[in-house]
Design a protein around this motif. Structure first.
Motif, short mmCIF file in Angstrom:
data_model
loop_
_atom_site.label_atom_id
_atom_site.label_comp_id
_atom_site.label_asym_id
_atom_site.label_seq_id
_atom_site.Cartn_x
_atom_site.Cartn_y
_atom_site.Cartn_z
N LYS A 1 0.85 -1.18 0.00
CA LYS A 1 0.00 0.00 0.00
C LYS A 1 0.89 1.23 0.00
CE LYS A 1 -3.82 -2.12 2.46
NZ LYS A 1 -4.76 -2.02 3.55
N THR A 2 0.33 2.34 -0.47
CA THR A 2 1.11 3.58 -0.46
C THR A 2 1.34 4.02 0.98
OG1 THR A 2 -0.88 4.95 -0.62
CG2 THR A 2 0.20 4.33 -2.69
N THR A 3 2.39 4.78 1.17
CA THR A 3 2.80 5.17 2.52
C THR A 3 1.79 6.09 3.20
OG1 THR A 3 5.07 5.08 1.72
CG2 THR A 3 4.73 6.11 3.84
N ALA A 4 1.45 7.18 2.56
CA ALA A 4 0.61 8.18 3.21
C ALA A 4 -0.88 7.87 3.12
CB ALA A 4 0.89 9.55 2.60
N ALA A 5 -1.36 7.51 1.94
CA ALA A 5 -2.80 7.33 1.75
C ALA A 5 -3.26 5.90 2.03
CB ALA A 5 -3.19 7.72 0.33
N GLY A 6 -2.35 4.96 2.00
CA GLY A 6 -2.72 3.56 2.24
C GLY A 6 -3.49 2.93 1.10
N ILE A 7 -3.29 3.46 -0.11
CA ILE A 7 -3.99 2.92 -1.29
C ILE A 7 -3.28 1.64 -1.73
CG2 ILE A 7 -4.69 3.37 -3.67
CD1 ILE A 7 -4.36 6.38 -3.02
N PRO A 8 -4.01 0.55 -1.91
CA PRO A 8 -3.37 -0.67 -2.40
C PRO A 8 -2.86 -0.47 -3.83
CG PRO A 8 -5.52 -1.15 -1.46
CD PRO A 8 -5.41 0.34 -1.56
N TYR A 9 -1.60 -0.82 -4.04
CA TYR A 9 -1.01 -0.70 -5.38
C TYR A 9 -1.74 -1.56 -6.40
CZ TYR A 9 3.01 2.08 -3.95
OH TYR A 9 3.81 3.09 -3.51
N ILE A 10 -2.36 -2.63 -5.94
CA ILE A 10 -3.04 -3.53 -6.86
C ILE A 10 -4.19 -2.81 -7.59
CG2 ILE A 10 -4.71 -4.52 -5.25
CD1 ILE A 10 -3.52 -7.25 -6.70
N TRP A 11 -4.77 -1.79 -6.98
CA TRP A 11 -5.85 -1.05 -7.65
C TRP A 11 -5.32 -0.38 -8.91
CZ3 TRP A 11 -8.90 1.99 -3.33
CH2 TRP A 11 -9.50 1.08 -2.48
N LEU A 12 -4.20 0.32 -8.76
CA LEU A 12 -3.63 1.02 -9.91
C LEU A 12 -3.16 0.04 -10.97
CD1 LEU A 12 -2.68 3.67 -11.25
CD2 LEU A 12 -0.49 3.30 -10.12
N HIS A 13 -2.47 -1.00 -10.56
CA HIS A 13 -1.92 -1.94 -11.53
C HIS A 13 -3.02 -2.77 -12.20
CE1 HIS A 13 2.30 -1.02 -10.85
NE2 HIS A 13 1.93 -0.78 -9.61
N SER A 14 -4.10 -3.03 -11.50
CA SER A 14 -5.24 -3.69 -12.13
C SER A 14 -5.87 -2.78 -13.18
CB SER A 14 -6.29 -4.06 -11.08
OG SER A 14 -5.76 -4.98 -10.16
N THR A 15 -5.96 -1.50 -12.87
CA THR A 15 -6.47 -0.52 -13.84
C THR A 15 -5.59 -0.49 -15.08
OG1 THR A 15 -7.39 0.82 -12.05
CG2 THR A 15 -7.08 1.92 -14.17
N ILE A 16 -4.28 -0.50 -14.87
CA ILE A 16 -3.35 -0.49 -16.00
C ILE A 16 -3.54 -1.72 -16.87
CG2 ILE A 16 -0.90 -0.63 -16.64
CD1 ILE A 16 -0.32 1.16 -14.19
N ILE A 17 -3.69 -2.88 -16.26
CA ILE A 17 -3.86 -4.12 -17.02
C ILE A 17 -5.17 -4.11 -17.80
CG2 ILE A 17 -4.25 -6.62 -16.82
CD1 ILE A 17 -2.22 -6.58 -14.48
N ILE A 18 -6.26 -3.77 -17.13
CA ILE A 18 -7.57 -3.76 -17.80
C ILE A 18 -7.57 -2.76 -18.96
CG2 ILE A 18 -10.01 -3.13 -17.49
CD1 ILE A 18 -9.66 -4.25 -14.57
N CYS A 19 -7.07 -1.57 -18.70
CA CYS A 19 -7.06 -0.54 -19.75
C CYS A 19 -6.11 -0.91 -20.89
CB CYS A 19 -6.69 0.82 -19.17
SG CYS A 19 -7.97 1.48 -18.09
N SER A 20 -5.02 -1.59 -20.58
CA SER A 20 -4.08 -2.02 -21.62
C SER A 20 -4.69 -3.10 -22.50
CB SER A 20 -2.76 -2.50 -21.01
OG SER A 20 -2.09 -1.43 -20.39
N VAL A 21 -5.47 -4.00 -21.91
CA VAL A 21 -6.16 -5.03 -22.70
C VAL A 21 -7.17 -4.35 -23.63
CG1 VAL A 21 -7.78 -6.96 -22.57
CG2 VAL A 21 -5.78 -6.90 -21.06
N ILE A 22 -7.92 -3.38 -23.11
CA ILE A 22 -8.86 -2.64 -23.95
C ILE A 22 -8.11 -1.90 -25.05
CG2 ILE A 22 -10.52 -0.72 -23.98
CD1 ILE A 22 -11.30 -1.62 -21.09
N TRP A 23 -6.96 -1.34 -24.71
CA TRP A 23 -6.11 -0.66 -25.68
C TRP A 23 -5.70 -1.62 -26.79
CZ3 TRP A 23 -0.83 1.85 -23.97
CH2 TRP A 23 -0.32 2.63 -25.00
#
Length: 156
Positions: A117-139
């Motif tokens: 997770k990110t240090t300050a916000a605690g956002i799971p990195y998997i959210w961003l990387h899942s978005t990248i994968i899904i959008c790349s497949v659509i691309w």
């Protein structure tokens, strides 16, 4: 296929508007917090960075669909139409290879960052990387459809 792309584009537009408003809100909150209260917030930079990356990946398939990339076309414009189509097909092929490399890299990275997770916000990195994968497949699918249109002689 066009109807499906139109629906995807409409959803992407709403997501992009939401992300842009979110970026403005988080950066604005940071500015207000820092300037008015002399207490900078720890998380807005991380959130805005994640939103910006998602913004780019969500929108790239729309750019691909309409061939709206930034390009220098003075040489291409002087070529015969058939050569232009061949060059566009070759460019789409190279882009497809690049996107496949992005997907493979993300697939390799995903198990390693799944618990981070990110240090300050605690956002799971998997959210961003899942978005990248899904959008790349659509691309990828958008690129392949564009290549198909070039082969079939349709205007892209």
């Amino acid at each position: 296929m066009e109807k499906l792309l139109d629906i995807k584009e409409k959803i992407a537009n709403y997501l992009e508007i939401s992300l842009m408003l979110g970026i403005i809100a988080f950066v604005g909150a940071q500015i207000i917090s820092r300037s008015m209260f002399n207490k900078p917030l720890a998380f807005p930079e991380e959130v805005a960075m994640f939103m910006t990356i998602a913004f780019v990946f969500i929108g790239i398939s729309i750019v691909e669909r309409y061939n709206s990339h930034l390009n220098v076309s003075f040489l291409l414009d002087k070529m015969p139409f058939k050569v232009q189509k061949i060059m566009m097909f070759f460019g789409k092929g190279l882009t497809l290879v690049m996107v496949i490399v992005i997907i493979m890299g993300e697939k390799e990275l995903l198990p390693r960052i799944s618990a981070l997770k990110t240090t300050a916000a605690g956002i799971p990195y998997i959210w961003l990387h899942s978005t990248i994968i899904i959008c790349s497949v659509i691309w990828c699918l958008t690129i392949i459809y564009g290549m198909y249109q070039l082969i079939m002689g349709k205007e892209v």
